[in-house]
Design a protein around this motif. Structure first.
Motif, PDB file in Angstrom:
ATOM      1  N   ASP A   1       1.005  -1.196  -0.047  1.00  0.00           N
ATOM      2  CA  ASP A   1      -0.081  -0.091   0.085  1.00  0.00           C
ATOM      3  C   ASP A   1       0.822   1.203   0.365  1.00  0.00           C
TER       4      ASP A   1
ATOM      5  N   VAL B   1      -1.494   7.882 -10.906  1.00  0.00           N
ATOM      6  CA  VAL B   1      -0.847   6.447 -10.144  1.00  0.00           C
ATOM      7  C   VAL B   1      -0.623   6.118 -11.552  1.00  0.00           C
TER       8      VAL B   1
ATOM      9  N   SER C   1     -10.385  -0.866  -9.622  1.00  0.00           N
ATOM     10  CA  SER C   1      -9.054  -1.133  -9.119  1.00  0.00           C
ATOM     11  C   SER C   1      -8.365  -1.238 -11.037  1.00  0.00           C
TER      12      SER C   1
ATOM     13  N   PHE D   1      -3.811  -2.059 -10.013  1.00  0.00           N
ATOM     14  CA  PHE D   1      -4.561  -1.257  -8.756  1.00  0.00           C
ATOM     15  C   PHE D   1      -5.387  -0.866  -8.006  1.00  0.00           C
TER      16      PHE D   1
ATOM     17  N   LEU E   1      -8.449   2.783  -5.763  1.00  0.00           N
ATOM     18  CA  LEU E   1      -8.261   3.830  -6.525  1.00  0.00           C
ATOM     19  C   LEU E   1      -9.018   4.782  -6.802  1.00  0.00           C
TER      20      LEU E   1
ATOM     21  N   VAL F   1      -5.612   8.096  -6.618  1.00  0.00           N
ATOM     22  CA  VAL F   1      -5.179   7.572  -5.592  1.00  0.00           C
ATOM     23  C   VAL F   1      -6.385   7.612  -5.051  1.00  0.00           C
TER      24      VAL F   1
ATOM     25  N   VAL G   1      -3.026   3.673  -2.708  1.00  0.00           N
ATOM     26  CA  VAL G   1      -3.069   2.249  -3.966  1.00  0.00           C
ATOM     27  C   VAL G   1      -2.308   1.387  -3.723  1.00  0.00           C
TER      28      VAL G   1
END
Length: 475
Positions: free
Chosen positions: A368, A377, A400, A413, A416, A436, A448
């Motif tokens: 994390d 991101v 994600s 990821f 979000l 993020v 994230v």
């Protein structure tokens, strides 16, 4: 997809240049001595096939992906504050994919495609020139027709070819349905008889089908001089094989060699680049070599060792060519080239490994990275967006994004705030894929969550992103 395809094409061009050079050098070495023209033709046909095999493999991998985009294994709910994500990753397509300039790759790929279009245009122009030449021909003599019937019967052809006379140029054979032998009007019937035999041998060997395929190697690999060497050698040995079989058919070795010389004096190479095989080559050296091959009484060298060597090299080279086309022959996996988060306040809030949650050990399969909400991101590596999930479908993981790599592995990821890509998009290292947020269930703050999963043997294995060399943040 266009950018990814361009980059793969450029890599194939660079690799093919070396690959075709090795194959051409090997074929030249094997056929350097006095070998039978049939054997030499087989060597060069094998080399030509291996030259285009990487491109054939790349085409198949493009229309038939090696692995489907499937969802990653479901994970148990993660402790509060860690967010959640499901991500996976493995190797990359090639070192070029991560180091070259995408714009430059597109330009170079455009040059390659332009070359293909020019080769196609040249083929169309040659076909037009051939049809115009055919339109100016005249019916040949009865002696020529009788010779065609005699040799067609001796060779077991399904039909007797027509014979036409051209104003000038070299003898050749053309036509799919109406197969026709074309002779320059300057040839006398005595000379024409053996020339017609030669062209009938072409028909019996189905060279009207094999020749376009062989010459297409240089059209596809127009940027490689070694592919053009293969084309020239295939053209030469195609005629040399027919010379040998014509001598065997007629039993007229000396007379046939004299016929070659007489035709060379009475005719010229085919005007322009006609899509046919001319009896007389455009260069003098190949014709001299053919005459020497006909009159040479020395037996060809035994081919057993060379044939065995060629077979072994072919067995070794074929999988290497396929791997080259599939971009699997890289020496090492390239590193991740871009951090996931860039912000002065970014930090790791939860590392990979076991954590205690409600007095129970829980495996945290990712890292994390905490940062202010809305922080971009970035994709750390190039790949394809395989899945975009939203918190209503995955409340434990939130919004994600998954990036699929060429070997089937993935990176996802999660937690979000926003997702800025769609499924099927191709992203490059440094592209923004989201921001993020704290969309994961029980998230204690904006972050994230990053996980890496390796795809092996149809299974996913979670890996520590930091141990894999991923830069999760940079201040």
């Amino acid at each position: 997809n266009d950018a990814r395809t361009s980059q793969t094409m450029v890599w194939l061009v660079l690799a093919s240049f070396v690959w075709t050079g090795l194959l051409a050098a090997g074929a030249l070495w094997i056929t350097a001595a006095n070998v039978r023209p049939h054997f030499a033709q087989g060597v060069w046909r094998g080399a030509a096939a291996l030259m285009v095999l990487p491109w054939f493999a790349a085409f198949l991998s493009w229309i038939w992906p090696s692995a489907a985009d499937v969802a990653l294994p479901a994970l148990e709910a993660l402790p509060a504050g860690t967010g959640a994500a499901v991500t996976a990753m493995g190797g990359v397509e090639t070192a070029l994919s991560e180091s070259s300039n995408p714009a430059l790759a597109r330009i170079l790929a455009g040059v390659i495609v332009a070359g293909w279009l020019l080769r196609l245009l040249a083929a169309c122009v040659a076909q037009i020139r051939l049809q115009r030449l055919k339109a100016t021909t005249a019916r040949s003599s009865d002696e020529d027709l009788q010779a065609a019937a005699r040799w067609a019967d001796a060779l077991g052809l399904s039909g007797i070819p027509f014979v036409r006379r051209t104003k000038s140029g070299s003898p050749f054979v053309a036509g799919v349905k109406a197969r026709t032998v074309y002779l320059p009007k300057a040839l006398c019937p005595n000379t024409s008889e053996l020339v017609i035999a030669h062209e009938c041998v072409h028909l019996s060997r189905r060279d009207l089908i094999s020749r376009p395929l062989e010459r297409a190697v240089a059209d596809l690999l127009w940027f490689s001089p070694f592919a053009w060497i293969a084309r020239e050698r295939l053209d030469y040995y195609r005629e040399a094989v027919c010379d040998a079989e014509t001598v065997s058919l007629t039993g007229e070795r000396t007379r046939y060699a004299r016929t070659l010389a007489e035709v060379a004096r009475a005719a010229q190479p085919c005007p322009g680049a006609l899509p046919v095989s001319g009896f007389i080559p455009r260069a003098e050296k190949p014709l001299t070599a053919r005459v020497k091959g006909i009159v040479n009484d020395a037996p060809p060298r035994a081919n057993h060792v060379s044939a065995l060597l060629m077979s072994i090299l072919g067995l070794i080279a074929a999988p290497l060519a396929i791997a080259q086309g599939l971009a699997l022959d890289r020496l090492a996996e390239p590193p991740f080239t871009h951090p996931v988060v860039i912000h002065a306040k970014a930090k790791i809030s939860s590392a990979y490994g076991f954590r205690t949650f409600n007095d129970q050990p829980k495996m945290h399969r990712g890292v994390d990275v905490a940062a202010p909400e809305g922080t971009p991101v970035f994709a750390p590596i190039s790949g394809k967006i395989s899945h975009v999930e939203h918190e209503k479908n995955q409340p434990g993981y939130g919004n994600s994004v998954s990036i699929r790599l060429e070997d089937g592995s993935k990176i996802r990821f999660a937690s979000l705030d926003k997702t800025l890509v769609e499924e099927g998009d191709v992203v490059w290292a440094g592209d923004t894929i989201g921001t993020v947020g704290s969309s994961a269930k029980d998230a204690s703050g904006p972050h994230v969550h990053i996980e890496i999963w390796r795809h092996e043997d149809d299974q996913y294995t979670a890996l520590d992103p930091i141990a894999e060399g991923l830069t999760v943040y940079r201040n």
